[in-house]
Design an enzyme around this catalytic site. Structure first.
Site, PDB file in Angstrom:
ATOM      1  N   ASP A  72       0.866  -1.175   0.000  1.00  0.00           N
ATOM      2  CA  ASP A  72       0.000   0.000   0.000  1.00  0.00           C
ATOM      3  C   ASP A  72       0.909   1.234   0.000  1.00  0.00           C
ATOM      4  O   ASP A  72       2.127   1.115   0.130  1.00  0.00           O
ATOM      5  CB  ASP A  72      -0.953  -0.029   1.196  1.00  0.00           C
ATOM      6  CG  ASP A  72      -0.214  -0.006   2.518  1.00  0.00           C
ATOM      7  OD1 ASP A  72       0.975   0.345   2.546  1.00  0.00           O
ATOM      8  OD2 ASP A  72      -0.830  -0.327   3.551  1.00  0.00           O
ATOM      9  N   SER A  73       0.322   2.398  -0.146  1.00  0.00           N
ATOM     10  CA  SER A  73       1.160   3.605  -0.253  1.00  0.00           C
ATOM     11  C   SER A  73       1.560   4.141   1.118  1.00  0.00           C
ATOM     12  O   SER A  73       2.428   4.983   1.232  1.00  0.00           O
ATOM     13  CB  SER A  73       0.393   4.688  -0.995  1.00  0.00           C
ATOM     14  OG  SER A  73      -0.681   5.140  -0.183  1.00  0.00           O
ATOM     15  N   GLY A  74       0.897   3.654   2.160  1.00  0.00           N
ATOM     16  CA  GLY A  74       1.142   4.170   3.513  1.00  0.00           C
ATOM     17  C   GLY A  74       0.178   5.277   3.880  1.00  0.00           C
ATOM     18  O   GLY A  74       0.069   5.658   5.042  1.00  0.00           O
ATOM     19  N   GLY A  75      -0.538   5.801   2.872  1.00  0.00           N
ATOM     20  CA  GLY A  75      -1.406   6.952   3.103  1.00  0.00           C
ATOM     21  C   GLY A  75      -2.601   6.668   3.985  1.00  0.00           C
ATOM     22  O   GLY A  75      -2.863   7.397   4.925  1.00  0.00           O
ATOM     23  N   PHE A  76      -3.297   5.598   3.698  1.00  0.00           N
ATOM     24  CA  PHE A  76      -4.553   5.319   4.412  1.00  0.00           C
ATOM     25  C   PHE A  76      -4.344   5.341   5.926  1.00  0.00           C
ATOM     26  O   PHE A  76      -5.054   6.016   6.662  1.00  0.00           O
ATOM     27  CB  PHE A  76      -5.134   3.968   3.977  1.00  0.00           C
ATOM     28  CG  PHE A  76      -6.405   3.618   4.703  1.00  0.00           C
ATOM     29  CD1 PHE A  76      -7.607   4.187   4.328  1.00  0.00           C
ATOM     30  CD2 PHE A  76      -6.395   2.741   5.773  1.00  0.00           C
ATOM     31  CE1 PHE A  76      -8.783   3.893   5.009  1.00  0.00           C
ATOM     32  CE2 PHE A  76      -7.561   2.432   6.459  1.00  0.00           C
ATOM     33  CZ  PHE A  76      -8.758   3.010   6.078  1.00  0.00           C
ATOM     34  N   ASP A 130      -2.656   8.408  -2.101  1.00  0.00           N
ATOM     35  CA  ASP A 130      -3.937   9.071  -2.359  1.00  0.00           C
ATOM     36  C   ASP A 130      -4.408   9.768  -1.095  1.00  0.00           C
ATOM     37  O   ASP A 130      -3.945   9.467  -0.003  1.00  0.00           O
ATOM     38  CB  ASP A 130      -5.000   8.053  -2.803  1.00  0.00           C
ATOM     39  CG  ASP A 130      -5.268   7.028  -1.720  1.00  0.00           C
ATOM     40  OD1 ASP A 130      -4.298   6.453  -1.206  1.00  0.00           O
ATOM     41  OD2 ASP A 130      -6.442   6.805  -1.364  1.00  0.00           O
ATOM     42  N   GLN A 179     -10.690   7.980  -5.787  1.00  0.00           N
ATOM     43  CA  GLN A 179     -11.451   8.527  -4.654  1.00  0.00           C
ATOM     44  C   GLN A 179     -12.718   9.209  -5.190  1.00  0.00           C
ATOM     45  O   GLN A 179     -13.027   9.117  -6.362  1.00  0.00           O
ATOM     46  CB  GLN A 179     -10.579   9.507  -3.858  1.00  0.00           C
ATOM     47  CG  GLN A 179      -9.447   8.831  -3.092  1.00  0.00           C
ATOM     48  CD  GLN A 179      -9.932   7.948  -1.931  1.00  0.00           C
ATOM     49  OE1 GLN A 179     -11.092   7.940  -1.570  1.00  0.00           O
ATOM     50  NE2 GLN A 179      -9.013   7.169  -1.364  1.00  0.00           N
ATOM     51  N   GLY A 206     -11.447   4.486  -0.457  1.00  0.00           N
ATOM     52  CA  GLY A 206     -12.521   4.959   0.422  1.00  0.00           C
ATOM     53  C   GLY A 206     -13.294   3.786   0.988  1.00  0.00           C
ATOM     54  O   GLY A 206     -12.898   2.633   0.852  1.00  0.00           O
ATOM     55  N   ASP A 256      -8.596  -7.849  -0.738  1.00  0.00           N
ATOM     56  CA  ASP A 256      -7.870  -8.066   0.518  1.00  0.00           C
ATOM     57  C   ASP A 256      -8.801  -7.673   1.652  1.00  0.00           C
ATOM     58  O   ASP A 256      -9.673  -6.832   1.479  1.00  0.00           O
ATOM     59  CB  ASP A 256      -6.604  -7.197   0.593  1.00  0.00           C
ATOM     60  CG  ASP A 256      -6.916  -5.777   1.046  1.00  0.00           C
ATOM     61  OD1 ASP A 256      -7.544  -5.041   0.259  1.00  0.00           O
ATOM     62  OD2 ASP A 256      -6.579  -5.404   2.178  1.00  0.00           O
ATOM     63  N   CYS A 297     -13.203 -29.078   3.816  1.00  0.00           N
ATOM     64  CA  CYS A 297     -11.985 -28.276   3.658  1.00  0.00           C
ATOM     65  C   CYS A 297     -10.751 -29.173   3.568  1.00  0.00           C
ATOM     66  O   CYS A 297     -10.632 -30.154   4.295  1.00  0.00           O
ATOM     67  CB  CYS A 297     -11.861 -27.302   4.832  1.00  0.00           C
ATOM     68  SG  CYS A 297     -10.428 -26.234   4.690  1.00  0.00           S
ATOM     69  N   CYS A 299      -7.637 -28.072   4.123  1.00  0.00           N
ATOM     70  CA  CYS A 299      -6.483 -27.448   4.779  1.00  0.00           C
ATOM     71  C   CYS A 299      -5.855 -28.380   5.811  1.00  0.00           C
ATOM     72  O   CYS A 299      -6.477 -29.362   6.233  1.00  0.00           O
ATOM     73  CB  CYS A 299      -6.873 -26.117   5.423  1.00  0.00           C
ATOM     74  SG  CYS A 299      -7.583 -26.246   7.070  1.00  0.00           S
ATOM     75  N   CYS A 302      -7.987 -28.828   9.067  1.00  0.00           N
ATOM     76  CA  CYS A 302      -9.154 -29.707   8.956  1.00  0.00           C
ATOM     77  C   CYS A 302      -8.761 -31.164   8.701  1.00  0.00           C
ATOM     78  O   CYS A 302      -9.484 -32.070   9.094  1.00  0.00           O
ATOM     79  CB  CYS A 302     -10.084 -29.204   7.852  1.00  0.00           C
ATOM     80  SG  CYS A 302     -10.869 -27.650   8.313  1.00  0.00           S
ATOM     81  N   HIS A 328      -6.832 -22.302   8.464  1.00  0.00           N
ATOM     82  CA  HIS A 328      -8.154 -22.696   7.970  1.00  0.00           C
ATOM     83  C   HIS A 328      -8.888 -21.526   7.298  1.00  0.00           C
ATOM     84  O   HIS A 328      -9.386 -21.659   6.175  1.00  0.00           O
ATOM     85  CB  HIS A 328      -9.042 -23.280   9.071  1.00  0.00           C
ATOM     86  CG  HIS A 328     -10.457 -23.392   8.613  1.00  0.00           C
ATOM     87  ND1 HIS A 328     -10.868 -24.365   7.729  1.00  0.00           N
ATOM     88  CD2 HIS A 328     -11.529 -22.573   8.811  1.00  0.00           C
ATOM     89  CE1 HIS A 328     -12.137 -24.159   7.427  1.00  0.00           C
ATOM     90  NE2 HIS A 328     -12.566 -23.080   8.071  1.00  0.00           N
TER      91      HIS A 328
END
Ligand SMILES: [Zn+2]
Length: 345
Positions: A72-76, A130, A179, A206, A256, A297, A299, A302, A328
């Site tokens: 990420d840009s670090g902005g949020f 942003d 945005q 946003g 994500d 599942c 995994c 499980c 899981h």
């Protein structure tokens, strides 16, 4: 995954905020079918820092991760921490200046320094800085956010190209953030102007959930309709399994959310065996339950362990419990993604 193929098929990225998906080794992460992770530029900027990150050969070398890394840009985070007064700092036309709560050191996050840090991390997919705001902002504030976001995106691209040679020289992708809050015309304007500058991907910025708890589908659609079809679309922060399926239908391919791993740590586990799709492993009813969390599942958790065992580990705060529940939940998400990919090919 070839970097140039990023976002051509559906991909879910867990958060490896500080260089690890909490409670998992890189091998365990790989075994869940995870192909890409998100790391946090702001946290890595403060610890270990840009110079050390460079000397360590970037995050992939550091954590021995062979998959894709998106930064990420670090902005949020920095803007929300400053706006909520949790951190000391100031947001300005050039980015943000802030003080690390841990060391007291001062940092400046600008479009250019964000790109420099993402390059030091060795990111495959970079995100432009942003101007993100809180939910329900006035139009005038949304207009300012859109205009800064476009200006900063343009500066990020210029810096990425002039200093590093851009996508052509590095093979890395540069994505931008659209945005415009809840104003459809601003979303459209932001999307169109960013498209005119030209990026490898377009991320929905946003808040994705409105106050009524519904997804902001009109805004999300406006971004899809006003950006180039062939470039990837990333629905940042989406979301719940049912939301991923809906948003995938609009044309978003990249997702994500912190929910998967956070829920795992709190004992909220996904299971198709339960009516509402969720199993709360701390409940007493599981203390003698020898079935797996989800009977379908594949995994490790499980395949090898019972609900009763995991109930016990989580109840007594045993770290191994977090590892098993995270494996899981993450595998559950990656199976959703795999099934979306099977449907679309
Ligand atoms: Zn499982």
């Amino acid at each position: 995954m070839e970097i140039s193929d990023f976002g051509k098929k559906f991909v879910f990225m867990p958060d490896a905020t500080r260089g690890a998906v909490r409670a998992l080794t890189s091998k365990q992460l790989e075994d869940t079918g995870t192909e890409a992770i998100v790391t946090n530029t702001l946290h890595l900027l403060m610890t270990p820092g840009l110079e050390k990150m460079k000397k360590l050969g970037g995050i992939k070398n550091f954590m021995n991760w062979k998959g894709t890394v998106l930064t990420d840009s670090g902005g949020f985070q920095v803007f929300s921490l400053i706006h909520s007064k949790k951190w000391k700092g100031v947001v300005h036309d050039n980015g943000a200046t802030f003080k690390s709560p841990r060391t007291g050191d001062m940092y400046e996050l600008t479009p250019e320094s964000s790109i420099d840090m993402q390059m030091a991390i060795g990111s495959d997919v970079l995100v432009t800085l942003d101007d993100c705001r809180s939910t329900n902002i006035e139009r005038i504030e949304a207009e300012e956010s859109v205009s800064r976001t476009i200006d900063w995106a343009s500066r990020c691209k210029k810096h990425f190209e002039e200093k590093y040679g851009g996508t052509k020289e590095t093979g890395k992708l540069l994505s931008c953030v659209v945005q415009g809050a809840n104003f459809l015309d601003l979303r459209k304007k932001c999307a169109q102007e960013l498209s005119a500058i030209g990026f490898d991907g377009y991320n929905f910025g946003g808040f994705v959930i409105a106050d009524n708890g519904e997804l902001v589908l009109d805004e999300m659609r406006a971004v899809i309709e006003n950006t180039p079809k062939e470039k990837f679309k990333y629905a940042m922060g989406v979301g719940k399994p049912e939301d991923i399926k809906i948003v995938a239908g609009l044309g978003y391919k990249v997702f994500d959310t912190v929910l998967v791993t956070r829920n795992a740590r709190h004992g909220t586990l996904y299971s198709n065996d339960c009516e509402n799709g969720v199993l709360r492993i701390k409940n007493a009813e599981y203390s003698l339950d020898e079935r797996p969390i989800d009977s379908n599942c594949d995994c490790y958790t499980c395949q090898k362990h019972s609900r009763a065992y995991i109930h016990h580990l989580i109840k007594v705060d045993e770290v191994t419990g977090l590892t098993l529940t995270t494996i899981h939940n993450l595998r559950y998400y990656q199976r959703i993604i795999e099934s979306l990919n099977q449907q679309s090919y």
